[in-house]
Design an enzyme around this catalytic site. Structure first.
Site, PDB file in Angstrom:
ATOM      1  N   HIS A 125       0.861  -1.186   0.000  1.00 39.98           N
ATOM      2  CA  HIS A 125       0.000   0.000   0.000  1.00 39.98           C
ATOM      3  C   HIS A 125       0.901   1.241   0.000  1.00 39.98           C
ATOM      4  O   HIS A 125       1.968   1.236   0.636  1.00 39.98           O
ATOM      5  CB  HIS A 125      -0.948   0.015   1.214  1.00 39.98           C
ATOM      6  CG  HIS A 125      -1.940   1.136   1.142  1.00 39.98           C
ATOM      7  ND1 HIS A 125      -1.643   2.395   1.606  1.00 39.98           N
ATOM      8  CD2 HIS A 125      -3.178   1.210   0.613  1.00 39.98           C
ATOM      9  CE1 HIS A 125      -2.678   3.198   1.369  1.00 39.98           C
ATOM     10  NE2 HIS A 125      -3.617   2.491   0.772  1.00 39.98           N
ATOM     11  N   GLU A 128      -3.160   2.272  -7.414  1.00 38.35           N
ATOM     12  CA  GLU A 128      -3.512   3.428  -6.581  1.00 38.35           C
ATOM     13  C   GLU A 128      -2.449   4.508  -6.757  1.00 38.35           C
ATOM     14  O   GLU A 128      -1.412   4.476  -6.083  1.00 38.35           O
ATOM     15  CB  GLU A 128      -3.568   3.010  -5.114  1.00 38.35           C
ATOM     16  CG  GLU A 128      -4.587   1.925  -4.833  1.00 38.35           C
ATOM     17  CD  GLU A 128      -5.027   1.959  -3.371  1.00 38.35           C
ATOM     18  OE1 GLU A 128      -6.174   2.351  -3.123  1.00 38.35           O
ATOM     19  OE2 GLU A 128      -4.226   1.630  -2.495  1.00 38.35           O
ATOM     20  N   GLY A 174      -6.322   9.571  -0.409  1.00 37.91           N
ATOM     21  CA  GLY A 174      -6.530  10.271   0.850  1.00 37.91           C
ATOM     22  C   GLY A 174      -7.080  11.678   0.732  1.00 37.91           C
ATOM     23  O   GLY A 174      -7.404  12.145  -0.368  1.00 37.91           O
ATOM     24  N   SER A 198      -9.269   8.048  -4.034  1.00 38.25           N
ATOM     25  CA  SER A 198     -10.366   9.019  -4.167  1.00 38.25           C
ATOM     26  C   SER A 198     -11.557   8.502  -4.979  1.00 38.25           C
ATOM     27  O   SER A 198     -12.180   9.258  -5.720  1.00 38.25           O
ATOM     28  CB  SER A 198      -9.864  10.334  -4.765  1.00 38.25           C
ATOM     29  OG  SER A 198      -9.060  11.013  -3.828  1.00 38.25           O
TER      30      SER A 198
HETATM   31  P1  PGA Z   1      -9.180   6.978  -0.444  1.00 42.29           P
HETATM   32  O1  PGA Z   1      -8.124   5.836  -0.027  1.00 42.29           O
HETATM   33  O2  PGA Z   1     -10.298   6.304  -1.214  1.00 42.29           O
HETATM   34  O3  PGA Z   1      -9.631   7.550   0.844  1.00 42.29           O
HETATM   35  O4  PGA Z   1      -8.440   7.961  -1.316  1.00 42.29           O
HETATM   36  C1  PGA Z   1      -7.733   4.861  -0.946  1.00 42.29           C
HETATM   37  C2  PGA Z   1      -6.697   3.928  -0.369  1.00 42.29           C
HETATM   38  O5  PGA Z   1      -5.756   4.349   0.286  1.00 42.29           O
HETATM   39  O6  PGA Z   1      -6.807   2.703  -0.591  1.00 42.29           O
END
Ligand code: PGA
Length: 267
Positions: free
Chosen positions: A98, A170, A176, A216
């Protein structure tokens, strides 16, 4: 019939034991009538909530995963959690790489590879997260970064283990509270690159690896993202941490996917 869609959420360092239990109970209730032939769901809670999460989800359609794992079965690794411990608990999925592990805790591609290898050897499904940073995107090397993360992350994995692998794309700059959602065109282009690399690494078998998009994902972009040809699922953070919000996002986006499939078939 279209592909099976995957929907999952990483709860990061947010929900403790009682919040996780309550969230999962609500999510099981809300999504109980979802057709599990069409949709696969998974939740990745914190280590401390794993055992309770597994108990709550027993017999349900929700798979439980761990946010991290050490590659050794046991040893002098204070503060680490081994595959043997997670197996004993009944965890079925291990996430590695991650962006927060890579960029806050400095994990390397070689370490992600050891985790992925160990996870499949211990019989877990293994989710490798990949994604370029804002700077790497600016330099125009986003695709090279993905290729490197995939080639090293999956190095030495045998063809017989390919069915246990999942990938989540991602982009670091999209994740975030400070993240910006990418355009659908950008996501499709990067997913195509990932799929091409998976084919390079594993041959025909590599086409079976589902590639999820995360970063997001929200109520306004989920419908578009899930209908992209190279997106097999959504890995959702903030928009999934309320059970009814996640349920709504899943239903609305699956509906959009099915409509797109229908239109495609009557063309
Ligand atoms: P988010 O997080 O949807 O809040 O941007 C995604 C993630 O870190 O897997």
């Amino acid at each position: 019939m279209g592909k099976k869609l995957l929907y999952g959420s990483n709860l990061k360092m947010y929900k403790g034991v009682s919040d996780t239990k309550q969230y999962l109970r609500e999510l099981i209730d809300a999504t109980g009538n979802i057709n599990s032939e069409e949709i696969e769901m998974f939740i990745i809670p914190s280590y401390v909530a794993l055992e309770s999460a597994i108990n709550v989800c027993k017999g349900s359609h929700i798979k439980i995963g761990a946010q991290n794992m050490h590659w050794e079965t046991e040893g002098q690794y204070t503060g680490e959690i081994s595959p043997k411990m997670l197996k004993e608990m009944g965890v079925s999925l291990i996430m590695a790489g991650h962006s927060e592990r890579r960029h806050i805790f400095g994990e390397t591609d070689e370490e992600e590879n050891k985790k992925i290898k160990s996870a499949v050897q211990h019989g877990f499904s293994a989710l490798l997260c990949v994604g370029e940073t804002e700077k790497e995107k600016e330099y125009g090397i986003g695709m090279e970064v993905l290729k490197k993360q995939l080639h090293i992350g999956f190095y030495g994995i045998s063809e017989s283990d390919v069915e246990k692998l999942w990938v989540a794309y991602e982009p670091v700059w999209a994740i975030g509270v400070n993240g910006t959602p990418p355009s659908a065109e950008y996501v499709e282009k990067m997913h195509q690159t990932i799929k091409k690399e998976l084919y390079e690494i594993f041959g025909e078998k590599g086409r079976e690896i589902p590639v999820l998009y995360g970063g997001s994902v929200n109520h306004s972009n989920a419908e578009h993202l899930i209908t992209l040809p190279s997106v097999d699922g959504l890995f959702v953070g903030r928009a999934a941490w309320d059970a009814s919000s996640f349920d709504k996002l899943i239903r609305e986006s699956q509906h959009a996917y099915l409509c797109a499939q229908n239109e495609e078939s009557i063309k």
